[in-house]
Design a protein around this motif. Structure first.
Motif, short mmCIF file in Angstrom:
data_model
loop_
_atom_site.label_atom_id
_atom_site.label_comp_id
_atom_site.label_asym_id
_atom_site.label_seq_id
_atom_site.Cartn_x
_atom_site.Cartn_y
_atom_site.Cartn_z
N TYR A 2 0.86 -1.18 0.00
CA TYR A 2 0.00 0.00 0.00
C TYR A 2 0.90 1.24 0.00
CZ TYR A 2 -3.86 -3.10 1.31
OH TYR A 2 -4.80 -4.10 1.33
N ASP A 4 1.11 5.80 -0.25
CA ASP A 4 0.43 7.09 -0.21
C ASP A 4 1.45 8.19 -0.01
OD1 ASP A 4 -1.67 8.84 -0.38
OD2 ASP A 4 -2.51 8.40 1.59
N GLY A 65 -3.29 1.62 -4.08
CA GLY A 65 -3.22 3.02 -3.69
C GLY A 65 -4.52 3.73 -3.99
N ASP A 66 -4.72 4.91 -3.39
CA ASP A 66 -5.99 5.60 -3.59
C ASP A 66 -5.89 6.75 -4.58
OD1 ASP A 66 -5.02 7.95 -2.20
OD2 ASP A 66 -5.33 6.87 -0.33
N ASN A 112 -7.03 2.77 2.72
CA ASN A 112 -5.61 3.08 2.65
C ASN A 112 -5.18 3.94 3.85
OD1 ASN A 112 -3.25 2.64 1.14
ND2 ASN A 112 -3.34 4.68 0.23
N THR A 115 -1.38 3.73 5.44
CA THR A 115 -0.31 4.46 4.75
C THR A 115 -0.55 5.96 4.82
OG1 THR A 115 -1.53 4.08 2.68
CG2 THR A 115 0.32 2.63 3.14
#
Length: 204
Positions: A2, A4, A65-66, A112, A115
């Motif tokens: 993950y 960010d 990931g976002d 997420n 992170t």
């Protein structure tokens, strides 16, 4: 993995969480000491994660990931009009070749959070908690340049309905064959890493 990135006022940070076999969890935070946009911070997070995975000897990686923009650009589903983003995307694609299998998936922000907490802690320069790997990065991973504008913008490739899509992957895995079109060849090479041939049958 993950990833960010976080931009808070003038400080930037990166958060990474690796979930390894047997329930092992590894957490990283990177303090970035240079000006950065929010999207560039997320690219730095992704690149740092790939480099860490390579150092750990990881050959198969599921990335989450976002950032819809970053993921769409890397997966060639979105074009980029900024030379810095193009340079980051090119760097990530180069690192992809170090893996036997790699997938990149978009997830909602609430999935997420781990992170995000690390990235914000890094950007706010908070003390490093125990059991977290921390580091400092003093210059960007890439530099934008006029040459980056020469990169092809990859369009979505519509499959031929008269061709069995599985044959493209079978030919690549069995005969190491790629389409003559460079854009389609790069896309096939990436996606073929998610497939394997077992006794003549194709599995994902």
């Amino acid at each position: 993995m993950y990833f960010d990135g976080s931009l808070m006022k003038k400080s930037v940070g990166v958060g990474l969480v690796f979930l390894l076999p047997l329930g092992i969890r590894m957490r990283y935070m990177v303090r970035l000491h240079f000006p950065s946009s929010n999207n560039a911070a997320k690219y730095e997070a992704l690149r740092n994660g790939l480099c860490n995975a390579i150092e750990l000897g990881i050959r198969r990686l599921d990335i989450r990931g976002d950032s819809q923009l970053v993921i769409d650009q890397v997966m060639k589903e979105s074009s980029y009009h900024d030379t810095k983003m193009a340079a980051y995307c090119q760097e990530v694609r180069w690192l992809e070749n170090k893996f036997d299998s790699l997938e990149l998936n978009h997830i909602p922000r609430h999935l997420n959070e781990a992170t995000d907490v690390l990235a914000k802690a890094a950007s706010s320069r908070e003390p490093v908690p125990t059991a977290i790997f921390a580091s400092d990065q003093h210059k960007p991973s890439v530099l934008s340049s006029p040459e980056v504008m020469e990169l092809e913008e990859d369009p979505m490739i519509e499959p031929d309905p008269l061709v069995d899509w599985r044959m493209l992957y079978f030919d690549n895995l069995f005969c190491d064959a790629l389409p003559t079109d460079k854009t389609e060849a790069r896309r096939l090479a990436r996606r073929a890493k998610s497939f394997v041939l077992v006794e003549g049958e194709l599995y994902k």
